[in-house]
Scaffold this active site. Sequence first.
Site, PDB file in Angstrom:
ATOM      1  N   MET A 131      -0.107  -1.358  -0.096  1.00 54.73           N
ATOM      2  CA  MET A 131       0.046  -0.156   0.301  1.00 54.73           C
ATOM      3  C   MET A 131       0.834   0.965   0.207  1.00 54.73           C
ATOM      4  O   MET A 131       0.195   2.779   0.002  1.00 54.73           O
ATOM      5  CB  MET A 131      -0.884   0.342   1.035  1.00 54.73           C
ATOM      6  CG  MET A 131      -1.775  -1.396   1.309  1.00 54.73           C
ATOM      7  SD  MET A 131      -2.599  -1.454   2.223  1.00 54.73           S
ATOM      8  CE  MET A 131      -1.444  -1.690   3.139  1.00 54.73           C
ATOM      9  N   HIS A 561       8.438  -5.102  -7.781  1.00 54.61           N
ATOM     10  CA  HIS A 561       7.841  -4.454  -8.794  1.00 54.61           C
ATOM     11  C   HIS A 561       8.539  -4.408 -10.186  1.00 54.61           C
ATOM     12  O   HIS A 561       9.436  -3.733 -10.902  1.00 54.61           O
ATOM     13  CB  HIS A 561       8.668  -3.194  -8.238  1.00 54.61           C
ATOM     14  CG  HIS A 561       8.117  -2.395  -7.124  1.00 54.61           C
ATOM     15  ND1 HIS A 561       8.976  -1.521  -6.781  1.00 54.61           N
ATOM     16  CD2 HIS A 561       6.835  -2.668  -6.762  1.00 54.61           C
ATOM     17  CE1 HIS A 561       7.901  -0.928  -5.171  1.00 54.61           C
ATOM     18  NE2 HIS A 561       6.681  -2.120  -5.062  1.00 54.61           N
ATOM     19  N   HIS A 604       8.011   2.904  -5.281  1.00 52.65           N
ATOM     20  CA  HIS A 604       6.997   1.925  -5.803  1.00 52.65           C
ATOM     21  C   HIS A 604       6.341   2.653  -6.181  1.00 52.65           C
ATOM     22  O   HIS A 604       5.754   3.690  -6.483  1.00 52.65           O
ATOM     23  CB  HIS A 604       6.507   1.749  -4.275  1.00 52.65           C
ATOM     24  CG  HIS A 604       7.112   1.238  -2.517  1.00 52.65           C
ATOM     25  ND1 HIS A 604       7.247   0.557  -2.403  1.00 52.65           N
ATOM     26  CD2 HIS A 604       8.369   1.934  -2.206  1.00 52.65           C
ATOM     27  CE1 HIS A 604       7.503   0.543  -1.107  1.00 52.65           C
ATOM     28  NE2 HIS A 604       8.758   1.686  -1.142  1.00 52.65           N
TER      29      HIS A 604
END
Length: 624
Positions: A131, A561, A604
């Site tokens: 998150m 990622h 991120h």
Amino acid sequence: MWYKIFIVLAALLGKSYSRPLKRAQSTGITSDAATFAQSSFDYVIVGGGTAGLVLAARLTEDSDVNVGVIEAGEPRFDDVDVDIPAYFGQALFNPLYDWAYQSVPQAALDGRSVGLNHGKMVGGSSALNLMVWQRGSQGDYDNWSQLGIDGGWDWAGLLPYFEKTENVTTGPLDTPYNFTARAGTGSSEGVSGPLPIGYNNYYSTIEGPYAQSLLSLGIPKNADPDSGDATGFFNSAASVDPQTGNRTYSGRNYLLPNTGRSNLAVLVGAQATKIQFAQNGGNVTATGVQFTASGVDYTVSAGKEIILSSGSLHTPQLLELSGIGDETRLSDLGIPIVIANSDVGENLQDHLTLISSFLLVDPDIPTINALFSNASLAATQEEQYITNHTGFFTYTPSAVSFHPLQQFWTDDELDTALAQLQIEIDQANVSTFINNQFQLQIDGIKQGQVAQMELFFLAGALGESSTQAVDISNFASRPFGRGSVHINTTDPLAPPQIDTAYLQFSFDKEVLVKGAQLARNLSQTAPLSSFISGPLSPSADVSDDEDFNNYIVQNVGTEWHQVGTAPLGPFGEGGVVASDLIVYGTSNLRIVDASIIPMQIGSHIQATVYAIAEKAADIIKAAQ
């Protein structure tokens, strides 16, 4: 003719019909694959994850546009392992939520494979991740435009779409990080988008000492990391709704409010297996998607476009299964060549992760682990969560920092490492496209203005059940390794062959060694040192450069990622899609997911994927 026959038969049966029966049309979230396959769609989106559901919501704002989405996973709404922020990590490697892939054995990791998580549910990885919500630095995105990519794929072109996604609620002024202003008050924050974004309302007593120790090393604070400079230490935002205390993600916040639209259908429990094409002049036209559901094969047609939003691990797999990829590879598998493009599935990039865990002196310090093992703490926090949607159950890691390497390396160390890197690059014989990326990365390292390393503090220890410990993770934010994702079988349900190319270049390992040593140093720096009894992993026996090198080989993992396997870029020079995201050689097949990112960012990635999808929606609407 058939209509006249129908009327005659109806008359004989004594029934009256003014028009033929209308073909059934799927709507909402459905598992009825047969009806979905017979439905009429303008756009078929493969993948109901982060990007795919943004597109579905935006395109169906026009009531005359019908959109069908094919999603392999199931809806997980009102599931505590998805919704409750402090439960992050609980769904990892659970096949109900996660594809849970393994890389091929990695030569630089002594033959070890690496676990790779990839969301398998409505909302995809936005329902599975930790998150963290942030943008990269301006230079991260401006690098893309220097690779021969036009169409506004840079900071200025993406910024309006970051803002369009977000509905940011400012953070509290009183935090252990002692900023003088509330987080989230920058001029470029979005305040009216579909996705609520918030800041922690709960901080463990260990987070302030960590921040103070880090800042004592000369690391600057950054009160506005969304402004185009994402370096320094900051109080990170999260994809959490302050009103509910729950995770926000594409499934809940883009799809659910729009499931009542008659022009939107999301088929769940179905996996796309092939794109169908027809020749159309010089290009081919995508006409339909083959998929399987409950062991039965179907085909659904698209009147206008097919859009792949399956992510960096699945999108190249589906392209190759459909005949788009390297000619030799596909021919060896007996797959007819539709479009020859050897860049499909190449250029895989991922952030590298090393977690350092440290034991706490005080067993009563609030940690994620204690939340699951201390019944009293859990009861108190559960009541707070249920009553006013605050407290430890709404917690996400917020003590985040991004660093140029000059903050930890001497000039001589950096010069030596870069010289060795250049030797290895020359020996690697990489493509011009990747070599251009490398030179941009090296320039960024020398300038010291973009992040190369991330530090990430967690009030708890992932993978530990009851041990009172904390994690200081360090990530190689812009690594040089370039891997690949390919098929080695025509079985569409077999997992792709994922070569992450971890530690392909020694430079990436050196960054991780420096980060692990920095984490150890932080644990021994006041005031954090007074809370730490010693290292848990790596243990105290890991002490010199050789020890840390060996530890990294055995323990480095993913930061989840993966990008770059169907990138923006010129055709024949690294690119799979043009600036309008149409696959080269096709007239109407687009890709909208993290695979189009040509070059990794120091951040991120989820906010960037949302922005890409929002921008793509406008591109598609403009082409209608």
